[in-house]
Design a protein around this motif. Sequence first.
Motif, PDB file in Angstrom:
ATOM      1  N   GLU A   8       0.760  32.940  69.567  1.00 47.18           N
ATOM      2  CA  GLU A   8       0.799  33.879  70.698  1.00 47.18           C
ATOM      3  C   GLU A   8       1.164  35.288  70.235  1.00 47.18           C
ATOM      4  O   GLU A   8       0.591  36.273  70.724  1.00 47.18           O
ATOM      5  CB  GLU A   8       1.773  33.376  71.762  1.00 47.18           C
ATOM      6  CG  GLU A   8       1.254  32.148  72.485  1.00 47.18           C
ATOM      7  CD  GLU A   8       2.274  31.495  73.403  1.00 47.18           C
ATOM      8  OE1 GLU A   8       3.373  32.068  73.609  1.00 47.18           O
ATOM      9  OE2 GLU A   8       1.975  30.397  73.897  1.00 47.18           O
ATOM     10  N   ARG A   9       2.089  35.407  69.297  1.00 48.22           N
ATOM     11  CA  ARG A   9       2.428  36.728  68.731  1.00 48.22           C
ATOM     12  C   ARG A   9       1.224  37.327  68.011  1.00 48.22           C
ATOM     13  O   ARG A   9       0.937  38.518  68.134  1.00 48.22           O
ATOM     14  CB  ARG A   9       3.605  36.620  67.761  1.00 48.22           C
ATOM     15  CG  ARG A   9       4.960  36.653  68.415  1.00 48.22           C
ATOM     16  CD  ARG A   9       6.072  36.868  67.397  1.00 48.22           C
ATOM     17  NE  ARG A   9       6.025  35.957  66.251  1.00 48.22           N
ATOM     18  CZ  ARG A   9       6.556  34.738  66.239  1.00 48.22           C
ATOM     19  NH1 ARG A   9       7.201  34.282  67.295  1.00 48.22           N
ATOM     20  NH2 ARG A   9       6.477  33.982  65.162  1.00 48.22           N
ATOM     21  N   ALA A  10       0.526  36.491  67.274  1.00 49.77           N
ATOM     22  CA  ALA A  10      -0.652  36.957  66.545  1.00 49.77           C
ATOM     23  C   ALA A  10      -1.723  37.452  67.520  1.00 49.77           C
ATOM     24  O   ALA A  10      -2.358  38.478  67.286  1.00 49.77           O
ATOM     25  CB  ALA A  10      -1.206  35.841  65.667  1.00 49.77           C
ATOM     26  N   TRP A  11      -1.898  36.740  68.611  1.00 50.52           N
ATOM     27  CA  TRP A  11      -2.869  37.162  69.627  1.00 50.52           C
ATOM     28  C   TRP A  11      -2.455  38.496  70.252  1.00 50.52           C
ATOM     29  O   TRP A  11      -3.281  39.396  70.412  1.00 50.52           O
ATOM     30  CB  TRP A  11      -3.040  36.084  70.694  1.00 50.52           C
ATOM     31  CG  TRP A  11      -3.898  36.539  71.833  1.00 50.52           C
ATOM     32  CD1 TRP A  11      -3.506  36.695  73.130  1.00 50.52           C
ATOM     33  CD2 TRP A  11      -5.274  36.901  71.794  1.00 50.52           C
ATOM     34  NE1 TRP A  11      -4.559  37.137  73.891  1.00 50.52           N
ATOM     35  CE2 TRP A  11      -5.666  37.266  73.092  1.00 50.52           C
ATOM     36  CE3 TRP A  11      -6.233  36.959  70.779  1.00 50.52           C
ATOM     37  CZ2 TRP A  11      -6.952  37.675  73.415  1.00 50.52           C
ATOM     38  CZ3 TRP A  11      -7.519  37.364  71.094  1.00 50.52           C
ATOM     39  CH2 TRP A  11      -7.867  37.721  72.389  1.00 50.52           C
ATOM     40  N   ARG A  12      -1.182  38.637  70.576  1.00 47.14           N
ATOM     41  CA  ARG A  12      -0.688  39.899  71.170  1.00 47.14           C
ATOM     42  C   ARG A  12      -0.854  41.067  70.197  1.00 47.14           C
ATOM     43  O   ARG A  12      -1.060  42.202  70.626  1.00 47.14           O
ATOM     44  CB  ARG A  12       0.771  39.752  71.601  1.00 47.14           C
ATOM     45  CG  ARG A  12       0.961  38.919  72.854  1.00 47.14           C
ATOM     46  CD  ARG A  12       2.378  39.029  73.411  1.00 47.14           C
ATOM     47  NE  ARG A  12       3.407  38.698  72.443  1.00 47.14           N
ATOM     48  CZ  ARG A  12       3.925  37.474  72.258  1.00 47.14           C
ATOM     49  NH1 ARG A  12       3.504  36.466  72.997  1.00 47.14           N
ATOM     50  NH2 ARG A  12       4.859  37.276  71.353  1.00 47.14           N
ATOM     51  N   ASP A  13      -0.800  40.795  68.910  1.00 46.21           N
ATOM     52  CA  ASP A  13      -1.008  41.832  67.909  1.00 46.21           C
ATOM     53  C   ASP A  13      -2.500  42.142  67.734  1.00 46.21           C
ATOM     54  O   ASP A  13      -2.883  43.296  67.563  1.00 46.21           O
ATOM     55  CB  ASP A  13      -0.403  41.377  66.573  1.00 46.21           C
ATOM     56  CG  ASP A  13      -0.571  42.414  65.487  1.00 46.21           C
ATOM     57  OD1 ASP A  13      -0.070  43.549  65.662  1.00 46.21           O
ATOM     58  OD2 ASP A  13      -1.214  42.102  64.472  1.00 46.21           O
ATOM     59  N   PHE A  14      -3.331  41.120  67.785  1.00 47.13           N
ATOM     60  CA  PHE A  14      -4.759  41.293  67.540  1.00 47.13           C
ATOM     61  C   PHE A  14      -5.491  41.919  68.722  1.00 47.13           C
ATOM     62  O   PHE A  14      -6.382  42.757  68.519  1.00 47.13           O
ATOM     63  CB  PHE A  14      -5.395  39.937  67.191  1.00 47.13           C
ATOM     64  CG  PHE A  14      -6.868  40.008  66.932  1.00 47.13           C
ATOM     65  CD1 PHE A  14      -7.345  40.550  65.754  1.00 47.13           C
ATOM     66  CD2 PHE A  14      -7.779  39.547  67.870  1.00 47.13           C
ATOM     67  CE1 PHE A  14      -8.715  40.633  65.505  1.00 47.13           C
ATOM     68  CE2 PHE A  14      -9.144  39.619  67.633  1.00 47.13           C
ATOM     69  CZ  PHE A  14      -9.612  40.157  66.442  1.00 47.13           C
ATOM     70  N   LEU A  15      -5.159  41.533  69.930  1.00 46.27           N
ATOM     71  CA  LEU A  15      -5.912  41.982  71.106  1.00 46.27           C
ATOM     72  C   LEU A  15      -6.017  43.504  71.206  1.00 46.27           C
ATOM     73  O   LEU A  15      -7.120  44.020  71.407  1.00 46.27           O
ATOM     74  CB  LEU A  15      -5.343  41.384  72.391  1.00 46.27           C
ATOM     75  CG  LEU A  15      -6.093  41.773  73.674  1.00 46.27           C
ATOM     76  CD1 LEU A  15      -7.564  41.358  73.604  1.00 46.27           C
ATOM     77  CD2 LEU A  15      -5.414  41.132  74.881  1.00 46.27           C
ATOM     78  N   PRO A  16      -4.938  44.270  71.067  1.00 49.31           N
ATOM     79  CA  PRO A  16      -5.097  45.727  71.152  1.00 49.31           C
ATOM     80  C   PRO A  16      -6.016  46.289  70.061  1.00 49.31           C
ATOM     81  O   PRO A  16      -6.732  47.274  70.296  1.00 49.31           O
ATOM     82  CB  PRO A  16      -3.677  46.275  70.984  1.00 49.31           C
ATOM     83  CG  PRO A  16      -2.772  45.138  71.246  1.00 49.31           C
ATOM     84  CD  PRO A  16      -3.531  43.890  70.925  1.00 49.31           C
ATOM     85  N   LYS A  17      -6.011  45.669  68.905  1.00 47.57           N
ATOM     86  CA  LYS A  17      -6.910  46.100  67.832  1.00 47.57           C
ATOM     87  C   LYS A  17      -8.357  45.842  68.220  1.00 47.57           C
ATOM     88  O   LYS A  17      -9.239  46.674  67.983  1.00 47.57           O
ATOM     89  CB  LYS A  17      -6.570  45.380  66.529  1.00 47.57           C
ATOM     90  CG  LYS A  17      -5.208  45.738  65.982  1.00 47.57           C
ATOM     91  CD  LYS A  17      -4.873  44.907  64.766  1.00 47.57           C
ATOM     92  CE  LYS A  17      -3.461  45.205  64.296  1.00 47.57           C
ATOM     93  NZ  LYS A  17      -3.070  44.361  63.167  1.00 47.57           N
ATOM     94  N   LEU A  18      -8.594  44.691  68.822  1.00 43.72           N
ATOM     95  CA  LEU A  18      -9.935  44.345  69.283  1.00 43.72           C
ATOM     96  C   LEU A  18     -10.368  45.291  70.403  1.00 43.72           C
ATOM     97  O   LEU A  18     -11.505  45.773  70.417  1.00 43.72           O
ATOM     98  CB  LEU A  18      -9.959  42.891  69.755  1.00 43.72           C
ATOM     99  CG  LEU A  18     -11.310  42.310  70.141  1.00 43.72           C
ATOM    100  CD1 LEU A  18     -12.262  42.315  68.940  1.00 43.72           C
ATOM    101  CD2 LEU A  18     -11.126  40.897  70.675  1.00 43.72           C
ATOM    102  N   GLN A  19      -9.454  45.585  71.309  1.00 45.58           N
ATOM    103  CA  GLN A  19      -9.762  46.483  72.420  1.00 45.58           C
ATOM    104  C   GLN A  19     -10.043  47.908  71.952  1.00 45.58           C
ATOM    105  O   GLN A  19     -10.724  48.658  72.647  1.00 45.58           O
ATOM    106  CB  GLN A  19      -8.607  46.484  73.427  1.00 45.58           C
ATOM    107  CG  GLN A  19      -8.484  45.174  74.164  1.00 45.58           C
ATOM    108  CD  GLN A  19      -7.197  45.085  74.982  1.00 45.58           C
ATOM    109  OE1 GLN A  19      -6.149  45.583  74.574  1.00 45.58           O
ATOM    110  NE2 GLN A  19      -7.295  44.424  76.125  1.00 45.58           N
ATOM    111  N   ALA A  20      -9.552  48.268  70.790  1.00 52.39           N
ATOM    112  CA  ALA A  20      -9.747  49.628  70.265  1.00 52.39           C
ATOM    113  C   ALA A  20     -11.115  49.810  69.608  1.00 52.39           C
ATOM    114  O   ALA A  20     -11.511  50.941  69.334  1.00 52.39           O
ATOM    115  CB  ALA A  20      -8.640  49.964  69.268  1.00 52.39           C
ATOM    116  N   VAL A  21     -11.832  48.731  69.366  1.00 49.46           N
ATOM    117  CA  VAL A  21     -13.137  48.827  68.712  1.00 49.46           C
ATOM    118  C   VAL A  21     -14.136  49.479  69.675  1.00 49.46           C
ATOM    119  O   VAL A  21     -14.367  48.982  70.774  1.00 49.46           O
ATOM    120  CB  VAL A  21     -13.640  47.443  68.262  1.00 49.46           C
ATOM    121  CG1 VAL A  21     -15.073  47.506  67.758  1.00 49.46           C
ATOM    122  CG2 VAL A  21     -12.718  46.876  67.198  1.00 49.46           C
TER     123      VAL A  21
END
Length: 101
Positions: A8-21
């Motif tokens: 869940e922490r990894a997802w919370r870290d990854f999602l904003p990066k994905l949203q920034a693409v």
Amino acid sequence: MEQQEAYERAWRDFLPKLQAVKSLDDALQLHGQAPPVGSPSRPFYSNFGFFLHYSSPPHGASSTELLQYLRILRCLRDEGSLKEEAFGELERLFKAASEYQ
């Protein structure tokens, strides 16, 4: 329990990066940041890599991931990296996959 929390922490870290693409260059940069195998965030980067390579919904991707991939496809279309004809087919595929989740 710890493994789920790490996921869940990894997802919370990854999602904003994905949203920034917003472009193909952004997508390639994010893909290049993939952590080593065994990292809790590796599955998200693997799914993203599959999406980039095959322009297809990765097995096991969440509906949130799939909708982000669809958004990225729109960005790629808008910048001219993806032809309109291909986008239409991919849009149907990703919408159907996200609704199936």
